[in-house]
Design a protein around this motif. Structure first.
Motif, PDB file in Angstrom:
ATOM      1  N   LYS A   1      16.681   2.213   0.271  1.00  0.00           N
ATOM      2  CA  LYS A   1      15.215   2.524   0.986  1.00  0.00           C
ATOM      3  C   LYS A   1      14.481   1.462   0.767  1.00  0.00           C
ATOM      4  CE  LYS A   1      16.033   7.676   0.957  1.00  0.00           C
ATOM      5  NZ  LYS A   1      15.567   8.828   0.584  1.00  0.00           N
ATOM      6  N   VAL A   2      14.260   0.863  -0.441  1.00  0.00           N
ATOM      7  CA  VAL A   2      13.436  -0.049  -0.754  1.00  0.00           C
ATOM      8  C   VAL A   2      13.586  -1.279  -0.037  1.00  0.00           C
ATOM      9  CG1 VAL A   2      12.192  -1.581  -2.456  1.00  0.00           C
ATOM     10  CG2 VAL A   2      12.714   0.919  -2.917  1.00  0.00           C
ATOM     11  N   LYS A   3      14.778  -1.691   0.163  1.00  0.00           N
ATOM     12  CA  LYS A   3      15.368  -2.826   0.712  1.00  0.00           C
ATOM     13  C   LYS A   3      14.958  -2.889   2.243  1.00  0.00           C
ATOM     14  CE  LYS A   3      19.105  -3.632   3.290  1.00  0.00           C
ATOM     15  NZ  LYS A   3      20.487  -3.651   3.769  1.00  0.00           N
ATOM     16  N   HIS A   4      15.120  -1.552   3.004  1.00  0.00           N
ATOM     17  CA  HIS A   4      14.801  -1.495   4.282  1.00  0.00           C
ATOM     18  C   HIS A   4      13.280  -1.458   4.412  1.00  0.00           C
ATOM     19  CE1 HIS A   4      18.672  -0.928   6.178  1.00  0.00           C
ATOM     20  NE2 HIS A   4      19.130  -0.179   5.030  1.00  0.00           N
ATOM     21  N   PHE A   5      12.856  -0.917   3.452  1.00  0.00           N
ATOM     22  CA  PHE A   5      11.344  -0.503   3.543  1.00  0.00           C
ATOM     23  C   PHE A   5      10.286  -1.933   3.589  1.00  0.00           C
ATOM     24  CE2 PHE A   5       7.155   0.673   1.701  1.00  0.00           C
ATOM     25  CZ  PHE A   5       6.476   1.697   2.780  1.00  0.00           C
ATOM     26  N   ILE A   6      10.983  -2.877   2.915  1.00  0.00           N
ATOM     27  CA  ILE A   6      10.102  -4.087   2.841  1.00  0.00           C
ATOM     28  C   ILE A   6      11.075  -5.326   3.862  1.00  0.00           C
ATOM     29  CG2 ILE A   6       8.913  -3.549   0.677  1.00  0.00           C
ATOM     30  CD1 ILE A   6      11.036  -5.417  -0.527  1.00  0.00           C
TER      31      ILE A   6
ATOM     32  N   ALA B   1      13.977  -6.472   3.011  1.00  0.00           N
ATOM     33  CA  ALA B   1      14.814  -7.589   2.102  1.00  0.00           C
ATOM     34  C   ALA B   1      16.334  -7.852   2.584  1.00  0.00           C
ATOM     35  CB  ALA B   1      14.810  -7.120   0.693  1.00  0.00           C
ATOM     36  N   ALA B   2      16.695  -8.882   2.194  1.00  0.00           N
ATOM     37  CA  ALA B   2      18.035  -9.246   2.878  1.00  0.00           C
ATOM     38  C   ALA B   2      19.206  -8.347   2.454  1.00  0.00           C
ATOM     39  CB  ALA B   2      18.115 -10.839   2.628  1.00  0.00           C
ATOM     40  N   SER B   3      18.944  -8.144   1.006  1.00  0.00           N
ATOM     41  CA  SER B   3      19.883  -7.529   0.111  1.00  0.00           C
ATOM     42  C   SER B   3      19.422  -6.677  -0.870  1.00  0.00           C
ATOM     43  CB  SER B   3      20.911  -8.518  -0.505  1.00  0.00           C
ATOM     44  OG  SER B   3      21.721  -8.083  -1.627  1.00  0.00           O
ATOM     45  N   THR B   4      20.110  -5.433  -1.306  1.00  0.00           N
ATOM     46  CA  THR B   4      19.749  -4.740  -2.261  1.00  0.00           C
ATOM     47  C   THR B   4      19.800  -5.361  -3.810  1.00  0.00           C
ATOM     48  OG1 THR B   4      21.824  -3.714  -2.643  1.00  0.00           O
ATOM     49  CG2 THR B   4      20.503  -2.444  -1.323  1.00  0.00           C
ATOM     50  N   ALA B   5      20.698  -6.446  -3.633  1.00  0.00           N
ATOM     51  CA  ALA B   5      20.460  -7.450  -4.955  1.00  0.00           C
ATOM     52  C   ALA B   5      19.254  -8.093  -5.295  1.00  0.00           C
ATOM     53  CB  ALA B   5      21.613  -8.769  -4.861  1.00  0.00           C
ATOM     54  N   GLU B   6      18.356  -8.019  -4.198  1.00  0.00           N
ATOM     55  CA  GLU B   6      16.887  -8.670  -4.391  1.00  0.00           C
ATOM     56  C   GLU B   6      16.026  -7.588  -4.849  1.00  0.00           C
ATOM     57  OE1 GLU B   6      17.361 -12.305  -1.204  1.00  0.00           O
ATOM     58  OE2 GLU B   6      16.732 -10.284  -0.503  1.00  0.00           O
TER      59      GLU B   6
ATOM     60  N   HIS C   1      -0.508   0.312   2.114  1.00  0.00           N
ATOM     61  CA  HIS C   1      -1.389   0.852   3.167  1.00  0.00           C
ATOM     62  C   HIS C   1      -0.940  -0.156   4.441  1.00  0.00           C
ATOM     63  CE1 HIS C   1      -3.900   2.089   0.198  1.00  0.00           C
ATOM     64  NE2 HIS C   1      -3.779   1.189  -0.606  1.00  0.00           N
ATOM     65  N   MET C   2       0.251  -0.791   4.395  1.00  0.00           N
ATOM     66  CA  MET C   2       0.524  -1.471   5.476  1.00  0.00           C
ATOM     67  C   MET C   2       2.062  -2.133   5.593  1.00  0.00           C
ATOM     68  SD  MET C   2      -1.313  -5.222   4.413  1.00  0.00           S
ATOM     69  CE  MET C   2      -2.835  -4.568   4.047  1.00  0.00           C
ATOM     70  N   LYS C   3       2.472  -2.200   6.666  1.00  0.00           N
ATOM     71  CA  LYS C   3       3.832  -2.546   6.865  1.00  0.00           C
ATOM     72  C   LYS C   3       4.023  -4.122   6.006  1.00  0.00           C
ATOM     73  CE  LYS C   3       8.034  -2.303   7.931  1.00  0.00           C
ATOM     74  NZ  LYS C   3       9.234  -1.406   7.300  1.00  0.00           N
ATOM     75  N   VAL C   4       4.922  -4.051   5.178  1.00  0.00           N
ATOM     76  CA  VAL C   4       5.065  -5.542   4.470  1.00  0.00           C
ATOM     77  C   VAL C   4       6.738  -5.782   4.804  1.00  0.00           C
ATOM     78  CG1 VAL C   4       5.627  -6.674   2.181  1.00  0.00           C
ATOM     79  CG2 VAL C   4       3.762  -4.927   2.541  1.00  0.00           C
ATOM     80  N   ASP C   5       6.867  -7.051   5.308  1.00  0.00           N
ATOM     81  CA  ASP C   5       8.182  -7.732   5.602  1.00  0.00           C
ATOM     82  C   ASP C   5       8.242  -8.810   4.829  1.00  0.00           C
ATOM     83  OD1 ASP C   5      10.204  -8.840   6.641  1.00  0.00           O
ATOM     84  OD2 ASP C   5       9.733  -8.243   8.793  1.00  0.00           O
ATOM     85  N   VAL C   6       8.903  -8.726   3.831  1.00  0.00           N
ATOM     86  CA  VAL C   6       9.146 -10.003   2.932  1.00  0.00           C
ATOM     87  C   VAL C   6       9.765 -11.183   3.473  1.00  0.00           C
ATOM     88  CG1 VAL C   6       8.783  -8.661   0.743  1.00  0.00           C
ATOM     89  CG2 VAL C   6      11.168  -9.049   1.621  1.00  0.00           C
ATOM     90  N   THR C   7      10.763 -10.875   4.370  1.00  0.00           N
ATOM     91  CA  THR C   7      11.307 -11.878   5.107  1.00  0.00           C
ATOM     92  C   THR C   7      10.504 -12.666   6.081  1.00  0.00           C
ATOM     93  OG1 THR C   7      13.492 -10.562   5.067  1.00  0.00           O
ATOM     94  CG2 THR C   7      13.479 -12.295   6.474  1.00  0.00           C
TER      95      THR C   7
ATOM     96  N   ILE D   1       7.368   3.685 -12.228  1.00  0.00           N
ATOM     97  CA  ILE D   1       8.587   3.050 -11.357  1.00  0.00           C
ATOM     98  C   ILE D   1       7.727   2.099 -10.613  1.00  0.00           C
ATOM     99  CG2 ILE D   1       8.133   4.731  -9.655  1.00  0.00           C
ATOM    100  CD1 ILE D   1      11.482   2.999 -10.568  1.00  0.00           C
ATOM    101  N   GLY D   2       8.550   0.830 -10.439  1.00  0.00           N
ATOM    102  CA  GLY D   2       7.978  -0.184  -9.605  1.00  0.00           C
ATOM    103  C   GLY D   2       9.071  -1.057  -9.041  1.00  0.00           C
ATOM    104  N   VAL D   3       8.730  -2.022  -8.374  1.00  0.00           N
ATOM    105  CA  VAL D   3       9.759  -2.984  -7.652  1.00  0.00           C
ATOM    106  C   VAL D   3       9.399  -4.465  -7.865  1.00  0.00           C
ATOM    107  CG1 VAL D   3      10.798  -3.569  -5.613  1.00  0.00           C
ATOM    108  CG2 VAL D   3      10.587  -1.127  -6.247  1.00  0.00           C
ATOM    109  N   LEU D   4      10.324  -5.268  -8.279  1.00  0.00           N
ATOM    110  CA  LEU D   4      10.354  -6.771  -8.218  1.00  0.00           C
ATOM    111  C   LEU D   4      11.169  -7.191  -7.092  1.00  0.00           C
ATOM    112  CD1 LEU D   4       9.136  -9.442  -8.773  1.00  0.00           C
ATOM    113  CD2 LEU D   4      11.115  -9.636 -10.663  1.00  0.00           C
ATOM    114  N   TYR D   5      10.648  -7.482  -6.142  1.00  0.00           N
ATOM    115  CA  TYR D   5      11.467  -8.329  -4.944  1.00  0.00           C
ATOM    116  C   TYR D   5      11.576  -9.712  -5.347  1.00  0.00           C
ATOM    117  CZ  TYR D   5      12.566 -11.080  -1.108  1.00  0.00           C
ATOM    118  OH  TYR D   5      12.988 -12.127  -0.026  1.00  0.00           O
TER     119      TYR D   5
END
Length: 406
Positions: free
Chosen positions: A73-78, A80-85, A205-211, A231-235
Motif C-alpha cells: 500500500k505504501v508503494k502505491h501511495f507514493i 515507488a517502483a518496488s516494495t524493495a524501496e 497533506h498532499m499527493k506525493v509521487d517519489v518517481t 511507525i515510519g517509512v524510508l523510501y
C-alpha cells in the motif's frame, strides 16, 4: 468533503476538555486516528497476533500477509517502483538517521558538502551535523527569503560540484513553506548530489509521487497521517539502498550467520532488524486506505481554504504577527506582542483549544526569526472554519487576560 461526517470517524474529537468541546489544532505534532485505523490495530492483536516471516502456522501467515500488504500500500501511495524501496522504521527521525549512518558516513569524505536549509527540523539537521563531523564534510545552507521561502536561484548558487548530499524538508513544520523539491532535486542531480527529503509534514497533506520528484530518499512518519505512533517509512532508490550497509544488526535482517561473518537479506529486509512494528504497519496501511478514500487532492484543497480563512481572521487581531509565506500548508505560526507563546497556549487550553508552543524542534529557524518560541495552530482534514473561529475567540480572551501589556 463532508467534514462533519469525517469528524465522526475520530472518536477523540467528541470529548470536552476543561469544560469546552475540544478543538484540536496540533496535527503537525501528531494527527488523530480514525475508527478504521483503531479497529485494524485492534483486530491484529485480537485475531492475528504473531511474529512475521518466521512461522509457517496460520497466525504467522496472516500477520505476514498484513504486514507485507501494508508495504504494498505504501508503494502505491507514493508511486515507488518496488516494495524493495519501502523500508519500515520507527518514524521520520529513524529514517533520516538510517541515511546519515548507512549512506553519508559510508560515502562522504573530507571536502564534500552537505547542503541544508535553515528551516529544517532538528531531525533533518543533527544527523547531518554528526555525519559531517564523522566524515570531514562541510555543511552549507541555502539562504532564505524574508517570507521564509527559498528561491531556485539561491539553490543554484549554493549547490556546487563539491555538494554530495542535499537534505531538505518538503514542508516546514513552522512556516508551512512548501519547498520546490522536484526542482531542487533536478539541480542537485545535475551536480551529482544525492537528495534526501524530510516528508513528515508533506505526505499527510498532499499527493506525493517519489518517481516524479526523482528524490533519492523520502522519509515520513505514520502518526502525522492518521496512523499509529512508532511507525515510519524510508523510501530509497533501490540502486542506492543496495550499496548501503545496514545500521541495525540482529535477527530478521540476516541471510546467513557464521561464527566470524554474516550476510544480509535482500531489500528491504536487510534494514529491518529485529521484530518489526507489525501493528503499526498494519495501522499505516489502514490509514492509507482512509486517506485515499477521501482523496489527497481534496485534503490539500480543504487545508488551503482553511489556512487562508485563518490568515484573514488572525490578521485582523491587533498585536498578532504571523510568520511564513502567503502560500503554505495548513500551518499557521504566530506570536502576540509581549505575550510568551506558552502563555497563549495555556489560555487557549483552558478554552479546550489545543495548539503547540515552543521552538518546534527548529531552534536555528527561531534564531532566524529573531524569536525564542512561537505559537502554532495546524489544521487537518477534520478541522473546519468553526475551529478557527474558536481559535480567534480564544486569542481575544488571551489578550483580555494579558490586557495590561497591550
Amino acid at each position: 468533503m463532508d467534514i462533519q461526517s469525517i469528524r465522526k470517524q475520530f472518536p477523540i474529537l467528541g470529548q470536552e476538555v476543561n469544560g469546552h468541546p475540544l478543538v484540536y489544532l496540533d496535527s503537525a505534532a501528531t494527527s488523530q486516528k480514525p475508527v478504521s485505523v483503531l479497529e485494524a490495530v485492534d483486530a491484529y492483536y485480537k485475531l492475528n497476533n504473531s511474529n512475521v516471516h518466521r512461522g509457517v502456522h496460520t497466525l504467522g501467515t496472516r500477520a505476514t500477509d498484513q504486514y507485507e500488504g501494508a508495504r504494498e500500500k505504501v508503494k502505491h501511495f507514493i508511486n515507488a517502483a518496488s516494495t524493495a524501496e519501502i523500508i519500515f522504521t520507527r518514524g521520520t527521525t529513524t529514517s533520516l538517521n538510517t541515511v546519515a549512518y548507512g549512506y553519508a558516513r559510508q560515502f562522504l569524505k573530507a571536502g564534500d558538502e552537505i547542503v541544508l536549509t535553515q528551516m529544517e527540523h532538528h531531525s533533518n539537521l543533527i544527523p547531518w551535523q554528526q555525519a559531517a563531523k564523522f566524515t570531514g564534510a562541510t555543511l552549507k545552507y541555502i539562504p532564505m527569503e524574508a517570507d521564509g521561502t527559498i528561491t531556485l536561484e539561491a539553490v543554484r548558487q549554493t549547490i556546487t560540484e563539491q555538494t554530495k548530499l542535499v537534505a531538505v524538508t518538503h514542508v516546514s513544520n513552522v512556516l508551512g513553506t512548501i519547498n520546490p523539491v522536484k526542482e531542487i532535486t533536478q539541480i542537485a542531480h545535475e551536480k551529482g548530489a544525492v537528495v534526501v527529503v524530510d516528508g513528515a509534514q508533506g505526505i499527510p497533506h498532499m499527493k506525493v509521487d517519489v518517481t516524479d520528484l526523482d528524490c533519492d530518499f523520502y522519509a515520513f512518519s505514520g502518526h502525522k497521517m492518521c496512523a499509529p505512533t512508532g511507525i515510519g517509512v524510508l523510501y530509497g532508490k533501490k540502486a542506492i539502498l543496495e550499496k548501503m550497509e545496514p545500521v541495525e544488526f540482529g535477527g530478521e535482517m540476516i541471510d546467513f550467520v557464521d561464527l566470524y561473518d554474516s550476510t544480509w537479506k535482500e531489500l528491504p529486509w536487510k534494514f529491518e532488524g529485529g521484530t518489526p512494528i507489525i501493528a503499526g504497519a498494519i495501522g499505516l496501511g489502514a490509514a492509507i486506505d482512509f486517506l485515499e478514500n477521501i482523496g489527497m487532492d481534496n485534503i490539500l484543497a480543504h487545508e488551503q481554504q482553511l489556512v487562508q480563512y485563518a490568515i484573514e481572521q488572525l490578521s485582523a487581531i491587533e498585536g498578532l504577527k504571523i510568520f511564513g509565506p502567503e502560500r503554505r500548508s495548513g500551518v499557521l505560526t504566530f506570536n502576540m506582542d509581549q505575550v510568551h507563546p506558552h502563555d497563549t497556549a495555556t489560555v487557549l487550553d483552558a478554552e479546550g483549544i489545543a495548539i503547540r508552543a515552543g521552538h518546534h524542534c527548529a531552534q536555528p529557524l527561531m534564531k532566524w526569526l529573531e524569536v525564542t518560541a512561537t505559537a502554532r495552530a495546524s489544521f487537518y482534514l477534520y478541522n473546519d472554519e468553526s475551529d478557527i473561529d474558536r481559535l480567534v475567540e480564544g486569542i481575544q480572551r488571551a489578550k483580555e487576560y494579558f490586557g495590561d501589556v497591550f
